[in-house]
Design an enzyme around this catalytic site. Structure first.
Site, mmCIF file in Angstrom:
data_model
loop_
_atom_site.group_PDB
_atom_site.id
_atom_site.type_symbol
_atom_site.label_atom_id
_atom_site.label_comp_id
_atom_site.label_asym_id
_atom_site.label_seq_id
_atom_site.Cartn_x
_atom_site.Cartn_y
_atom_site.Cartn_z
ATOM 1 N N VAL A 1 52.751 34.282 63.682
ATOM 2 C CA VAL A 1 52.356 34.527 64.920
ATOM 3 C C VAL A 1 51.457 35.358 65.191
ATOM 4 O O VAL A 1 51.505 36.453 64.488
ATOM 5 C CB VAL A 1 53.704 34.864 65.898
ATOM 6 C CG1 VAL A 1 53.128 35.043 67.471
ATOM 7 C CG2 VAL A 1 54.673 33.746 65.708
ATOM 8 N N SER B 1 43.822 30.411 66.140
ATOM 9 C CA SER B 1 42.909 29.749 67.310
ATOM 10 C C SER B 1 41.644 30.804 67.403
ATOM 11 O O SER B 1 40.594 29.885 67.853
ATOM 12 C CB SER B 1 43.911 29.796 68.570
ATOM 13 O OG SER B 1 44.968 29.072 68.356
ATOM 14 N N ASN C 1 42.734 38.343 57.766
ATOM 15 C CA ASN C 1 42.116 38.536 59.122
ATOM 16 C C ASN C 1 42.507 40.004 59.632
ATOM 17 O O ASN C 1 43.466 40.692 59.137
ATOM 18 C CB ASN C 1 42.673 37.548 59.933
ATOM 19 C CG ASN C 1 41.804 37.392 61.315
ATOM 20 O OD1 ASN C 1 40.609 37.650 61.426
ATOM 21 N ND2 ASN C 1 42.412 36.944 62.340
ATOM 22 N N LYS C 2 41.738 40.118 60.781
ATOM 23 C CA LYS C 2 41.886 41.678 61.405
ATOM 24 C C LYS C 2 41.550 42.786 60.475
ATOM 25 O O LYS C 2 41.899 43.984 60.743
ATOM 26 C CB LYS C 2 43.233 41.738 62.048
ATOM 27 C CG LYS C 2 43.497 40.361 62.799
ATOM 28 C CD LYS C 2 44.711 40.833 63.926
ATOM 29 C CE LYS C 2 45.142 39.508 64.766
ATOM 30 N NZ LYS C 2 46.015 39.669 65.491
ATOM 31 N N GLY D 1 99.494 11.866 69.515
ATOM 32 C CA GLY D 1 100.445 10.874 68.926
ATOM 33 C C GLY D 1 100.140 9.946 67.950
ATOM 34 O O GLY D 1 100.443 8.746 67.977
ATOM 35 N N SER E 1 89.303 12.705 63.468
ATOM 36 C CA SER E 1 87.888 12.019 63.379
ATOM 37 C C SER E 1 86.924 12.360 64.603
ATOM 38 O O SER E 1 86.709 11.502 65.388
ATOM 39 C CB SER E 1 87.889 10.448 63.390
ATOM 40 O OG SER E 1 88.808 9.922 63.830
#
Length: 582
Positions: free
Chosen positions: A12, A17, A144-145, A422, A491
């Site tokens: 993130v 982008s 990056n950065k 039952g 079940s």
């Protein structure tokens, strides 16, 4: 001009982008109106203090702009003098891993971004693994950065060491450093810029391999024409080629299109193939080069990426869509949301396949929930686990012969309900009545079976699924023996009861919902189980801390607050008579 499909991926806020936006801007690929819109959007919702916010060229959803993140996959087309590109900007959040898989599934290359300040994160490694699993051979790591670390060579080389034999590029997407051209800010770097790397990627093609044509539709508009419409997945299909489908071989007589017949159809062509012989083929079959056809199998070692909040349950039956065919699917290991694992998987029918690294189309599949058809997973086949030579053995005494000897139709009578409802009492009375009437029966009781066949299973959701899967298979075998099989199991899950129904013929399954409210069942509590569960001594107890999914359309519903066990049993026997079972 050659086309390259690539993705940007990573954790993130690593700048994916922004990088694509800067790439478009620096390549002078923005029209005047796009640039004007970018300037206006940057002033209105940008995050760079009025400067151009290149991420806005890709983040189109309102939620993306509000949060400053990528949520869905965004595709952009652009071209340089060297080649054309389609880039898929994929989200970084772990919860959107399925979107990243979607974007990567058709990519030839990947740009894996990371924030130099944060280094290699778990999501970075997850995306790198997915890229590898999906067979993307060309990967560049964009560190990056670096502008925020004064373009530190030491930081870059430390990250580079974690990606041996991979092109790593130091950059700043916001400043355009090493995106298009080399920068004086990184004099120590002499590798390619991002655009240079993208333009140099060699896209391998499979057009020279053995031909593979996937049948998607049997095209028969009238009695004079019968062709197979579909797509060439690999190689080149030519008129006169000898092809194999299943156990039969034939020759390609015609390759038909709306614009006339073709002499050949290369990979990616959508055409209709007419064979010289009347060969039985249907949707999902593969017409392949007769000299080198794909293998056929129904059990595989595969890599799975799980995409659903409801985890993968071993033994639970799902659907798998592979090629143009949808078949039943089970796996042997549990996976949770966004987990990736190697698993043994089984299809309910043999399918033509090739390993994913050889052929993406015949080596990949998606997993669907049987009840909702929602996509819950994606798989990549590594290899087959057993031979396709297994065949059903023809037996002299078959099911019909056993039915004739018994003198009545077989059936599964499946009693489901909460503990204490039952079920066992009613099932015992039903079998007693059927036995007295000369019917051939067998009673499978939940507690009794756990002393033997299912003694290795606990009460987790996964073990409950496997418990019912085994019993469903046993019940189906007993129906094949011509018996009326009474199954008395809690079940709790609809999916497994649906599986049990599907294993026998449509008129051979009768679901009986022993409908007892939880409060009533808990009041009865013949085994003291509810009390122990309330005290925390029993985990995963149905109705307390494990769910029960009541039947939606059972053949019989027994309200045990209004019926005695004997009355309930009589109602079941009467219904079986009305269905022609006894």
């Amino acid at each position: 001009m050659e086309l390259l499909r690539f993705i940007t991926c990573g954790s993130v806020d690593d700048g994916k982008s922004t990088l694509i936006g800067r790439l478009l801007y620096e390549s002078k690929l923005l029209y005047a109106d796009h640039l004007a819109a970018l300037e206006a959007d940057s002033r209105r919702v940008g995050t760079r203090g009025g400067e151009l916010d290149f991420a806005l060229l890709v983040d189109g959803l309102a939620a993306e702009r509000e949060q400053g993140i990528t949520i869905d996959v965004a595709y952009r087309f652009f071209a340089t003098e060297a080649r054309r590109f389609i880039v898929a900007d994929t989200p970084g959040h772990e919860q959107y891993t399925r979107n990243m898989v979607t974007g990567a599934s058709t990519a030839d290359a990947a740009v894996l971004l990371l924030d130099a300040r944060k280094g290699v994160l778990s999501q970075t490694r997850r995306h790198a693994r997915i890229v590898s699993l999906l067979g993307i051979r060309h990967v560049a790591v964009a560190v990056n950065k670096l502008d925020l670390l004064e373009y530190s060579q030491e930081v870059f080389e430390k990250i580079q060491a974690e990606f041996p034999d991979t092109t790593c590029i130091p950059m700043s997407a916001t400043e355009g450093v090493n995106v298009i051209g080399h920068s004086e800010l990184t004099p120590w770097y002499d590798g390619p810029t991002l655009l240079q790397w993208l333009e140099s990627v060699v896209v391998e093609t499979e057009e020279d391999g053995p031909s593979r044509f996937l049948v998607q539709w049997v095209n028969r508009p009238d009695a004079t024409f019968r062709g197979f419409s579909g797509r060439v997945l690999r190689g080149t299909l030519r008129q006169g080629d000898e092809v194999r489908v299943g156990e039969r071989t034939s020759t390609v007589d015609r390759i038909v299109t709306m614009d006339g017949d073709l002499a050949e159809a290369p990979k990616g062509s959508s055409v209709t193939v007419v064979l010289a012989d009347d060969v039985d083929a249907s949707r999902g079959d593969v017409l392949a080069a007769a000299s080198d056809p794909p293998a056929v199998a129904d059990a595989f070692q595969a890599h799975l990426v799980w995409l659903s909040e409801a985890g993968l349950m071993p033994g639970r039956r799902y659907l798998a869509k592979i090629g143009a065919r949808t078949v039943g699917f089970t796996a042997t290991k549990a996976l949770q949301l966004n987990e990736i694992g190697t698993d043994t998987v089984h299809f309910e029918a043999p399918v033509p396949f090739e390993s994913y690294r050889t052929n993406r189309d015949l080596g990949s599949f998606v997993v669907l929930d049987r009840l909702t058809n929602a996509t819950v997973g994606a798989g990549m086949i590594d290899c087959a686990l057993r031979s396709s030579n297994l065949r059903w053995q023809t037996l002299t005494v078959d099911k019909q012969a056993r039915i004739s000897r018994n003198g009545h139709r077989p059936c599964v009578v499946w009693l489901t309900g909460l503990s204490g409802a039952g079920k066992s009492t009613i099932a015992d009375l039903v079998e007693k009545a059927l036995h007295a009437a000369g019917r051939h029966t067998f009673l499978l009781d939940g507690d009794n079976v756990r002393h033997g066949l299912n003694s290795d299973l606990g009460f987790s959701d996964a073990d409950r699924v496997e418990n019912i899967r085994r019993i469903a298979e046993v019940a189906a075998l007993m129906v094949d023996a011509g018996l009326i099989v009474l199954v008395s199991f809690i079940s709790p899950f609809r999916a497994e009861r649906a599986l049990a129904r599907e294993l026998v013929a449509e008129n051979e399954f009768c679901e009986v919902y022993v409908d007892t409210p939880l409060a009533v069942a808990e009041q009865r509590d013949p085994k003291g189980l509810y009390a122990r569960a309330r005290r925390g001594e029993l985990a995963n107890f149905t109705g307390i801390d494990s769910p029960y999914e009541p039947p939606e359309n059972p053949e019989i519903r027994l309200d045990t607050t209004a019926l005695s066990p004997a009355e309930a049993a009589s109602a079941v026997v009467a219904r079986l008579r009305s269905l022609g079972i006894c």
